[in-house]
Design a protein around this motif. Structure first.
Motif, PDB file in Angstrom:
ATOM      1  N   VAL A 180       0.846  -1.191   0.000  1.00 32.62           N
ATOM      2  CA  VAL A 180       0.000   0.000   0.000  1.00 32.62           C
ATOM      3  C   VAL A 180       0.880   1.240   0.000  1.00 32.62           C
ATOM      4  CG1 VAL A 180      -1.745   1.269   1.269  1.00 32.62           C
ATOM      5  CG2 VAL A 180      -1.833  -1.217   1.194  1.00 32.62           C
ATOM      6  N   LYS A 181       0.651   2.104  -0.991  1.00 27.87           N
ATOM      7  CA  LYS A 181       1.453   3.317  -1.122  1.00 27.87           C
ATOM      8  C   LYS A 181       0.957   4.370  -0.135  1.00 27.87           C
ATOM      9  CE  LYS A 181       2.982   5.436  -5.328  1.00 27.87           C
ATOM     10  NZ  LYS A 181       2.451   5.735  -6.658  1.00 27.87           N
ATOM     11  N   LEU A 182       1.865   4.958   0.611  1.00 24.59           N
ATOM     12  CA  LEU A 182       1.452   5.992   1.563  1.00 24.59           C
ATOM     13  C   LEU A 182       1.335   7.340   0.857  1.00 24.59           C
ATOM     14  CD1 LEU A 182       3.388   5.337   4.872  1.00 24.59           C
ATOM     15  CD2 LEU A 182       1.012   4.892   4.320  1.00 24.59           C
ATOM     16  N   SER A 183       0.331   8.122   1.227  1.00 25.00           N
ATOM     17  CA  SER A 183       0.198   9.441   0.637  1.00 25.00           C
ATOM     18  C   SER A 183       1.096  10.424   1.378  1.00 25.00           C
ATOM     19  CB  SER A 183      -1.246   9.903   0.705  1.00 25.00           C
ATOM     20  OG  SER A 183      -1.600  10.112   2.045  1.00 25.00           O
ATOM     21  N   LEU A 184       1.274  11.594   0.788  1.00 25.52           N
ATOM     22  CA  LEU A 184       2.163  12.614   1.340  1.00 25.52           C
ATOM     23  C   LEU A 184       1.740  12.985   2.750  1.00 25.52           C
ATOM     24  CD1 LEU A 184       4.565  14.401   0.441  1.00 25.52           C
ATOM     25  CD2 LEU A 184       2.905  16.169  -0.036  1.00 25.52           C
ATOM     26  N   VAL A 185       0.424  13.180   2.932  1.00 20.63           N
ATOM     27  CA  VAL A 185      -0.081  13.573   4.251  1.00 20.63           C
ATOM     28  C   VAL A 185       0.261  12.508   5.285  1.00 20.63           C
ATOM     29  CG1 VAL A 185      -2.164  13.988   5.593  1.00 20.63           C
ATOM     30  CG2 VAL A 185      -1.924  14.993   3.320  1.00 20.63           C
TER      31      VAL A 185
ATOM     32  N   VAL B 157       5.796  13.185  12.275  1.00 24.62           N
ATOM     33  CA  VAL B 157       5.499  13.776  13.582  1.00 24.62           C
ATOM     34  C   VAL B 157       4.896  12.734  14.525  1.00 24.62           C
ATOM     35  CG1 VAL B 157       5.240  16.116  12.727  1.00 24.62           C
ATOM     36  CG2 VAL B 157       3.255  14.611  12.780  1.00 24.62           C
ATOM     37  N   GLY B 158       4.885  11.484  14.085  1.00 28.13           N
ATOM     38  CA  GLY B 158       4.519  10.426  15.018  1.00 28.13           C
ATOM     39  C   GLY B 158       3.100   9.913  14.934  1.00 28.13           C
TER      40      GLY B 158
END
Lengths: 331, 194, 252
Positions: free
Chosen positions: C146-151, C158-159
């Motif tokens: 699963v590709k992570l989005s920028l957000v 930041v955890g």
């Protein structure tokens, strides 16, 4: 005030009408349905309504003040009506961020882009609703069942509306009689005991609001009566032609947002025709389009689309059906 | 007007999409993603440059009464060239753009520049005009595509910005094209007046 | 303008004739040039769809393709894939007319015993955001891919952990990959089947499963007639069914 009366001939008395007074009259008429929705959907209904109204006010104020740099007109109460109507069109378990987007679209795109109250062509609350319906079809079509106060906001049991059940069943090839047997009775539907958006479930409460508005002369009977009558006649004809394929008039009137649309949405002053004859044409158009979309269209519910389409025709209706000028000769 | 102005007018002052409102059919039809907008824009740019080039060369030889049919034949030939080449070498993009590639023939921008500019000007300015107009058109389509892709699916050029579940589907559909275009035009107008 | 041709009849005919002649000659030449790449691109597309749905093979499935006409007049296309002469799978181009708006074309790959190997949706007109989800819905979810989005990436910095993708049991009930329509009921759970429908798109899900079922039925019919190895497969299928029903019996 001692300003002179400028228009002389007949004696004029100020009726005491104002935008504000009428707007708050409408809000008062919506109260029974609103309270009933709190009763049926519990906390969820409350959270949805509060978020919708608050964000409508916020967007109206901030867009006018900071973007358009005009005097904010939030005191006229129209944002309150838009907010409540928007909430009436939402399922009680809708995520808060979607409600806020809906309010932004309703106020920002539906109203202020056109120049604010009085200049908008389309009913703002409906613009918001249709935008959400197309954008978030999953969230907008999973309605929590009306269980009363135990319905929680977060994980309510979801169920389809009667219209959706019929549409899907007919597509699958089930017979209408079997499907109708699965649904709540007409009396239950009239009292609001079914799945649906906040404001569409309680026919009785909506009609109470209609009676109040007619009594207070906030609206005239033309639009609601012509819409409901058209739907009754049209669906009646279809039902007679093939009872196994088309549901009857009582079903069409009591389900979905028909009463809500006919009483509160289609009668919006700004987006409905001015003359009585025009209003009836407008009402008939909405009635026919609603049944056509419900029966033949892709969506199970068509009231909001029908009203928006007829909103687009209002300027044309106004031009072609002008009220008679005083003293004009009969043809 | 010097060559530089001639080139840059297509981007801002006389942008085909945002200012002249020409070529609305592909603008609204194919811009569901940034890459589609860019592909369509570049295909149109090629046709614009080539047809401007040929028309500026031959326009003196064409009698007035058959000017439009001749231009259309020339434009249609280049569109067919683009269509065939794309089908052969970039089949995926060709499939995405579908019927809109052949429809470049009736794109008002192309015939408009042929009639209004290339037929009255010399070779070099005509090529520059075609390139400027075409790249301006590409820029507009890419912007519109990026806006719609961002709001609709949370991506820009297929790069995920936020989760797709939060995208507003309406922007990928036809109504979103009108909404996005309307607000982009409003913003550009505001900037032009400022 | 100087040198502008007069609009005489002969001039007009001559100019139009020359322009069309040059244009058609150029296009004719180009057509010949691009004919081969276009045909190749088309073939590649089909081959890619086949490669996606069946295990690795070394023959050319397009050459061994056979068709079965359906009552509606459309044809199912079968592409047998073999490795070293042994059948490893068959890609079936199948369709249904029950989609939310008309036809849905699906390429589905079966292993020789009829188990679904993979599928790929070729063509459809379903509602965007609802029916269109069928492209991935019925496939198992691989959480590592699963590709992570920028957000989400920024959130990670930041955890804030990204929401976990649903896998495991819940993911399994959606997936049709690795399941055999002979032993598992390929209808949506709403209709008493074993596959979870796409949220708010039951009609599209039904249509999709219908297309797969059609392909399976025809595939098994064909196999019955010519495959000897089939007897073994069939018995294993029935024994599976038996264990399956046992399990269900135990549950209830």
């Amino acid at each position: 005030m001692n300003t002179k009366v400028l228009v002389a001939p007949s004696p004029h008395i100020h009726s005491g009408d104002s935008i504000q007074k009428n707007m708050y009259g409408v809000v008062f008429a919506m109260l029974p349905a609103l309270l009933l929705s709190f009763f049926y959907f519990g906390m969820g209904a409350f959270i949805v309504t509060l978020t919708a109204v608050a964000s409508c006010y916020l967007f109206e104020f901030s867009i006018q003040k900071y973007l358009l740099k005009v005097e904010p007109s939030i005191k006229d109460g129209s944002a309150l009506i838009t907010g409540i109507l928007l909430a009436f069109n939402m399922p009680a378990n809708l995520p808060i961020w979607i409600i806020i987007i809906g309010a932004l679209v309703a106020i920002g795109i539906g109203k202020l882009t056109f120049g604010g109250l009085g200049n908008n062509i389309f009913n703002p609350a409906l613009v918001g609703r249709v935008f959400l319906l197309i954008s978030f079809p999953v969230q907008m079509t999973s309605w929590p069942k009306a269980l009363g106060f135990e319905t929680s906001y977060f994980d309510a049991e979801t169920g389809a509306t009667p219209l959706a059940i019929i549409k899907e069943g007919l597509n699958k090839g089930d017979s209408l009689t079997d499907l109708l047997a699965k649904l709540p009775s007409n009396v239950d539907m009239f009292l609001g005991n079914m799945g649906g958006s906040l404001g569409e479930v309680a026919g009785a409460a909506l009609i109470l609001g209609l009676i109040y508005m007619l009594f207070k002369k906030i609206i005239t009977w033309h639009i609601p009566v012509s819409i409901i009558a058209t739907v009754a006649i049209f669906s009646g004809i279809l039902n007679l032609s093939n009872p196994e394929a088309y549901a009857g008039p009582a079903f069409h009137i009591l389900t979905g947002g028909l009463l809500l649309g006919a009483i509160f949405m289609a009668t919006d002053y700004v987006t409905s025709p001015m003359s009585n004859k025009g209003m009836i044409i407008y009402g008939i158009g909405i009635g026919i389009l609603t049944v056509v979309i419900r029966v033949f269209g892709a969506y199970p519910e068509g009231v909001s689309f029908a009203i928006l389409i007829m909103n687009g025709f209002v300027p044309l209706i106004n031009v072609s059906v002008k009220p008679k000028r005083f003293g004009e000769k009969r043809k | 007007m010097n060559n530089m102005q001639n080139f840059t007018k297509g981007f801002f002052k006389e942008n085909a999409v945002f200012v002249l409102l020409l070529g609305m059919c592909p603008t609204l039809g194919v811009t569901s993603s940034a890459i589609n907008g860019l592909g369509m824009g570049l295909a149109t740019t090629f046709v614009l440059i080539m047809s401007n080039l040929v028309i500026s060369l031959v326009s003196t030889m064409i009698p007035d009464k058959v000017k439009i049919p001749s231009f259309i034949v020339i434009i249609a030939s280049f569109v067919t060239i683009v269509d065939l080449v794309m089908a052969g070498y970039v089949p995926a993009l060709h499939e995405q753009l579908g019927v809109f590639i052949p429809l470049i023939v009736v794109n008002c921008v192309v015939l408009g520049r042929a009639e209004a500019f290339a037929s009255k000007n010399k070779l070099v300015p005509s090529i520059i005009d075609g390139a400027g107009m075409g790249l301006g058109f590409s820029m507009a389509l890419t912007m519109l595509g990026a806006v719609r892709e961002f709001f609709g699916t949370g991506k820009v050029f297929d790069f995920p910005i936020f989760k797709e579940n939060y995208g507003m589907l309406v922007f990928v559909l036809a109504p979103g094209a009108f909404l996005a275009l309307g607000y982009l035009i409003a913003i550009i107008n505001r900037l032009r007046k400022a | 303008m100087a040198g502008k041709k007069e609009s005489t009849f002969i001039n007009m005919v001559l100019v139009l004739f020359i322009i069309t002649l040059v244009a058609s000659a150029a296009l004719g030449g180009l057509y010949e040039l691009t004919k081969e790449p276009i045909a190749k691109a088309k073939l590649n597309k089909k081959l890619k769809a086949i490669e996606e749905v069946v295990p690795a093979f070394d023959n050319n499935p397009s050459e061994e393709m056979y068709e079965v006409a359906m009552p509606s007049g459309d044809k199912l296309e079968f592409y047998p894939a073999t490795m070293g002469g042994k059948l490893v799978g068959t890609a079936v181009k199948t369709f249904t007319t029950n989609g939310f708006s008309g036809y849905v074309w699906v390429m589905v790959g079966f292993k020789p015993d009829g188990t679904v190997n993979n599928y790929s949706v070729l063509e459809h007109k379903e509602t965007p955001g609802l029916g269109t989800k069928m492209a991935d819905w019925f496939k198992p979810v691989d959480p590592t891919k699963v590709k992570l989005s920028l957000v989400e990436k920024l959130g990670k910095l930041v955890g804030i952990k990204p929401a976990a993708t649903k896998g495991g049991a819940e993911g399994d009930k959606k997936s049709i990959v690795g399941k055999n329509p002979g032993t598992i009921n390929f209808t949506v759970s709403k209709d008493g089947g074993d596959i979870d429908a796409i949220t708010a798109a039951t009609i599209s899900s039904r249509a999709f499963l219908d297309a797969v079922q059609t392909a399976y039925n025809e595939y098994m019919k064909k196999n019955n007639n010519k495959e000897i190895s089939h007897v073994g497969t069939h018995s294993s299928a029935t024994s599976k069914q038996a264990t399956n029903s046992n399990k269900e019996g135990g549950k209830s």
